[in-house]
Design a protein around this motif. Structure first.
Motif, PDB file in Angstrom:
ATOM      1  N   GLY A   1      -3.362  74.445  30.546  1.00  0.00           N
ATOM      2  CA  GLY A   1      -2.622  75.460  30.461  1.00  0.00           C
ATOM      3  C   GLY A   1      -2.376  76.304  31.723  1.00  0.00           C
ATOM      4  O   GLY A   1      -3.407  76.772  32.463  1.00  0.00           O
ATOM      5  N   VAL A   2      -1.223  76.931  31.386  1.00  0.00           N
ATOM      6  CA  VAL A   2      -0.808  78.334  32.436  1.00  0.00           C
ATOM      7  C   VAL A   2      -0.363  79.243  31.813  1.00  0.00           C
ATOM      8  O   VAL A   2       0.731  79.100  31.100  1.00  0.00           O
ATOM      9  CB  VAL A   2       0.176  77.832  33.525  1.00  0.00           C
ATOM     10  CG1 VAL A   2       0.541  78.841  34.347  1.00  0.00           C
ATOM     11  CG2 VAL A   2      -0.381  76.361  34.296  1.00  0.00           C
ATOM     12  N   GLY A   3      -0.972  80.226  31.788  1.00  0.00           N
ATOM     13  CA  GLY A   3      -0.718  81.509  31.102  1.00  0.00           C
ATOM     14  C   GLY A   3       0.433  82.401  31.640  1.00  0.00           C
ATOM     15  O   GLY A   3       0.236  83.652  31.770  1.00  0.00           O
ATOM     16  N   GLY A   4       1.517  81.761  32.269  1.00  0.00           N
ATOM     17  CA  GLY A   4       2.523  82.525  33.003  1.00  0.00           C
ATOM     18  C   GLY A   4       3.520  81.308  33.339  1.00  0.00           C
ATOM     19  O   GLY A   4       3.604  80.263  32.930  1.00  0.00           O
ATOM     20  N   GLU A   5       4.435  81.848  34.526  1.00  0.00           N
ATOM     21  CA  GLU A   5       5.367  80.783  34.980  1.00  0.00           C
ATOM     22  C   GLU A   5       4.618  79.968  36.078  1.00  0.00           C
ATOM     23  O   GLU A   5       3.773  80.231  36.795  1.00  0.00           O
ATOM     24  CB  GLU A   5       6.436  81.439  35.339  1.00  0.00           C
ATOM     25  CG  GLU A   5       6.204  82.440  36.662  1.00  0.00           C
ATOM     26  CD  GLU A   5       7.559  83.128  37.067  1.00  0.00           C
ATOM     27  OE1 GLU A   5       8.549  83.270  36.008  1.00  0.00           O
ATOM     28  OE2 GLU A   5       7.698  83.434  38.049  1.00  0.00           O
TER      29      GLU A   5
ATOM     30  N   PRO B   1      10.095  71.648  51.592  1.00  0.00           N
ATOM     31  CA  PRO B   1      10.867  70.343  51.836  1.00  0.00           C
ATOM     32  C   PRO B   1      10.262  69.059  52.202  1.00  0.00           C
ATOM     33  O   PRO B   1      10.721  67.930  51.437  1.00  0.00           O
ATOM     34  CB  PRO B   1      11.825  70.825  53.297  1.00  0.00           C
ATOM     35  CG  PRO B   1      10.830  71.886  53.917  1.00  0.00           C
ATOM     36  CD  PRO B   1      10.171  72.518  52.888  1.00  0.00           C
ATOM     37  N   ALA B   2       9.011  69.097  52.291  1.00  0.00           N
ATOM     38  CA  ALA B   2       8.197  67.952  52.306  1.00  0.00           C
ATOM     39  C   ALA B   2       7.443  67.472  51.151  1.00  0.00           C
ATOM     40  O   ALA B   2       6.678  66.493  51.338  1.00  0.00           O
ATOM     41  CB  ALA B   2       7.278  68.164  53.634  1.00  0.00           C
ATOM     42  N   LEU B   3       7.451  68.415  50.197  1.00  0.00           N
ATOM     43  CA  LEU B   3       6.546  68.189  48.999  1.00  0.00           C
ATOM     44  C   LEU B   3       7.126  66.939  48.345  1.00  0.00           C
ATOM     45  O   LEU B   3       8.380  66.928  47.608  1.00  0.00           O
ATOM     46  CB  LEU B   3       6.808  69.323  47.874  1.00  0.00           C
ATOM     47  CG  LEU B   3       5.720  69.196  46.778  1.00  0.00           C
ATOM     48  CD1 LEU B   3       4.372  69.259  47.122  1.00  0.00           C
ATOM     49  CD2 LEU B   3       5.860  70.596  46.022  1.00  0.00           C
ATOM     50  N   HIS B   4       6.506  65.873  48.263  1.00  0.00           N
ATOM     51  CA  HIS B   4       6.861  64.428  47.433  1.00  0.00           C
ATOM     52  C   HIS B   4       6.089  64.212  46.416  1.00  0.00           C
ATOM     53  O   HIS B   4       6.205  63.232  45.485  1.00  0.00           O
ATOM     54  CB  HIS B   4       6.954  63.456  48.430  1.00  0.00           C
ATOM     55  CG  HIS B   4       5.514  63.200  48.949  1.00  0.00           C
ATOM     56  ND1 HIS B   4       4.201  62.356  48.227  1.00  0.00           N
ATOM     57  CD2 HIS B   4       4.843  63.160  50.335  1.00  0.00           C
ATOM     58  CE1 HIS B   4       3.501  62.403  49.427  1.00  0.00           C
ATOM     59  NE2 HIS B   4       3.768  62.881  50.724  1.00  0.00           N
ATOM     60  N   THR B   5       4.709  65.050  45.933  1.00  0.00           N
ATOM     61  CA  THR B   5       3.994  64.727  44.951  1.00  0.00           C
ATOM     62  C   THR B   5       3.483  65.754  43.951  1.00  0.00           C
ATOM     63  O   THR B   5       2.900  66.818  44.942  1.00  0.00           O
ATOM     64  CB  THR B   5       2.793  63.909  45.422  1.00  0.00           C
ATOM     65  OG1 THR B   5       3.045  62.762  45.947  1.00  0.00           O
ATOM     66  CG2 THR B   5       1.832  63.524  44.342  1.00  0.00           C
ATOM     67  N   ILE B   6       3.793  65.919  42.910  1.00  0.00           N
ATOM     68  CA  ILE B   6       3.287  67.024  41.898  1.00  0.00           C
ATOM     69  C   ILE B   6       2.511  66.244  40.996  1.00  0.00           C
ATOM     70  O   ILE B   6       3.071  65.611  40.022  1.00  0.00           O
ATOM     71  CB  ILE B   6       4.210  68.048  41.518  1.00  0.00           C
ATOM     72  CG1 ILE B   6       5.009  68.541  42.611  1.00  0.00           C
ATOM     73  CG2 ILE B   6       3.603  68.849  40.448  1.00  0.00           C
ATOM     74  CD1 ILE B   6       6.007  69.529  42.140  1.00  0.00           C
ATOM     75  N   ASP B   7       1.302  66.525  40.819  1.00  0.00           N
ATOM     76  CA  ASP B   7       0.396  65.549  39.901  1.00  0.00           C
ATOM     77  C   ASP B   7      -0.246  66.647  38.947  1.00  0.00           C
ATOM     78  O   ASP B   7      -1.077  67.494  39.143  1.00  0.00           O
ATOM     79  CB  ASP B   7      -0.830  64.855  40.616  1.00  0.00           C
ATOM     80  CG  ASP B   7      -1.523  64.027  39.684  1.00  0.00           C
ATOM     81  OD1 ASP B   7      -0.911  63.776  38.530  1.00  0.00           O
ATOM     82  OD2 ASP B   7      -2.288  63.170  40.227  1.00  0.00           O
ATOM     83  N   LEU B   8       0.314  66.632  37.595  1.00  0.00           N
ATOM     84  CA  LEU B   8       0.004  67.451  36.537  1.00  0.00           C
ATOM     85  C   LEU B   8      -0.289  66.620  35.168  1.00  0.00           C
ATOM     86  O   LEU B   8       0.393  66.872  34.300  1.00  0.00           O
ATOM     87  CB  LEU B   8       0.830  68.679  36.397  1.00  0.00           C
ATOM     88  CG  LEU B   8       1.160  69.719  37.485  1.00  0.00           C
ATOM     89  CD1 LEU B   8       2.110  70.456  37.287  1.00  0.00           C
ATOM     90  CD2 LEU B   8      -0.134  70.338  37.708  1.00  0.00           C
ATOM     91  N   PRO B   9      -1.139  65.840  35.276  1.00  0.00           N
ATOM     92  CA  PRO B   9      -0.964  64.877  34.053  1.00  0.00           C
ATOM     93  C   PRO B   9      -1.562  65.303  32.613  1.00  0.00           C
ATOM     94  O   PRO B   9      -0.983  64.584  31.636  1.00  0.00           O
ATOM     95  CB  PRO B   9      -1.945  63.742  34.439  1.00  0.00           C
ATOM     96  CG  PRO B   9      -3.104  64.456  35.468  1.00  0.00           C
ATOM     97  CD  PRO B   9      -2.012  65.283  36.383  1.00  0.00           C
ATOM     98  N   LEU B  10      -2.353  66.417  32.599  1.00  0.00           N
ATOM     99  CA  LEU B  10      -2.818  66.844  31.389  1.00  0.00           C
ATOM    100  C   LEU B  10      -2.271  68.130  30.889  1.00  0.00           C
ATOM    101  O   LEU B  10      -2.511  68.876  29.909  1.00  0.00           O
ATOM    102  CB  LEU B  10      -4.416  67.190  31.606  1.00  0.00           C
ATOM    103  CG  LEU B  10      -5.185  65.861  31.718  1.00  0.00           C
ATOM    104  CD1 LEU B  10      -6.509  66.150  31.827  1.00  0.00           C
ATOM    105  CD2 LEU B  10      -4.797  64.762  30.679  1.00  0.00           C
ATOM    106  N   LEU B  11      -0.965  68.795  31.811  1.00  0.00           N
ATOM    107  CA  LEU B  11      -0.546  70.032  31.670  1.00  0.00           C
ATOM    108  C   LEU B  11       0.002  70.016  30.364  1.00  0.00           C
ATOM    109  O   LEU B  11       1.114  69.178  29.971  1.00  0.00           O
ATOM    110  CB  LEU B  11       0.514  70.460  32.734  1.00  0.00           C
ATOM    111  CG  LEU B  11       1.221  71.828  32.541  1.00  0.00           C
ATOM    112  CD1 LEU B  11      -0.045  72.834  32.612  1.00  0.00           C
ATOM    113  CD2 LEU B  11       2.184  72.024  33.395  1.00  0.00           C
ATOM    114  N   ALA B  12      -0.191  70.983  29.221  1.00  0.00           N
ATOM    115  CA  ALA B  12       0.154  70.836  27.872  1.00  0.00           C
ATOM    116  C   ALA B  12       1.173  72.074  27.725  1.00  0.00           C
ATOM    117  O   ALA B  12       2.116  71.789  26.742  1.00  0.00           O
ATOM    118  CB  ALA B  12      -0.790  70.709  26.758  1.00  0.00           C
ATOM    119  N   SER B  13       0.876  73.235  28.146  1.00  0.00           N
ATOM    120  CA  SER B  13       1.544  74.421  28.092  1.00  0.00           C
ATOM    121  C   SER B  13       1.424  75.139  29.056  1.00  0.00           C
ATOM    122  O   SER B  13       0.869  75.320  29.904  1.00  0.00           O
ATOM    123  CB  SER B  13       0.549  75.217  26.795  1.00  0.00           C
ATOM    124  OG  SER B  13       1.134  76.244  26.469  1.00  0.00           O
TER     125      SER B  13
END
Length: 217
Positions: free
Chosen positions: A157-161, A181-193
């Protein structure tokens, strides 16, 4: 706990310090009131070690450390304020971030009551906070030209943006220099809220994003 405006300081270590009762400020700071906090950076500081530190009852900011390549608080578990790595008020020609920082270690971090804010670190390659479960007041990541991956594998959970990329997608000039510009991986497998907005912009190398647990934005 403040370390700033040291022209010849190359290294700093406090190996038995476990807890800081207020802010941990390293370098060029403006976390609170400008007239109260007007700190210059550490021009040649390369090594900063607090290996036993587990808790900070305030904010952490690392900024304006021109010679620092690695920054590690690998025992840190809890921060009751925000974490700012780079510069909170970034401009196109700013040099107040951490210009050659390539690595930061927050591998034990579980809880941040405030926000995680990473900006103005052009050589930083990865952000990994894989034990963190909650970020209380948002995640912002931008103006990190070499950043390739962002990973928070236990974050629920993230309590903001969440804002990753150019800070103003309506202004192409801002988006061009403030993106990742080089960001190729964002790994947030459990992010629910996510309590606030979820925004991605200027991620020219990101081929896909999977958020299998997300149910509420």
């Amino acid at each position: 706990f403040h370390v700033y405006d040291n022209e010849k300081l190359l290294g700093f270590a406090a190996t038995k310090l476990e807890e800081i009762g207020g802010d941990l400020l390293i370098g060029d700071m403006d976390l609170h009131e400008t007239e109260k906090y007007d700190y210059a950076g550490n021009a040649v500081l390369q090594r900063f070690e607090l290996p036993a530190l587990t808790t900070v009852w305030g904010d952490i900011q690392l900024s304006g450390n021109a010679a620092m390549q690695t920054f590690g608080l690998n025992g840190l578990v809890t921060v009751s304020g925000q974490i700012v790595v780079g510069e909170a008020e970034l401009s196109r020609h700013s040099t107040s971030g951490n210009q050659i920082l390539t690595q930061m270690d927050l591998s034990s971090l579980e809880t941040v009551t405030g926000q995680l804010y990473v900006a103005g670190n052009p050589r930083l390659r990865a952000i990994e906070i894989d034990k963190a479960t909650q970020i209380g007041f948002g995640i912002t990541v931008y103006a990190s030209e070499d950043l390739e991956s962002f990973s928070a594998k236990k974050l629920t959970g993230v309590g903001g943006e969440i804002w990753i990329g150019g800070l103003d997608h309506s202004d192409s000039n801002v988006a061009d220099w403030a993106s990742n510009p080089a960001l190729h991986t964002i790994d947030l497998p459990l992010l629910a809220s996510v309590t606030g907005r979820f925004m991605l912009s200027g991620l020219d190398s990101l081929p896909s994003l999977d958020l299998p647990a997300l149910t509420d934005v």
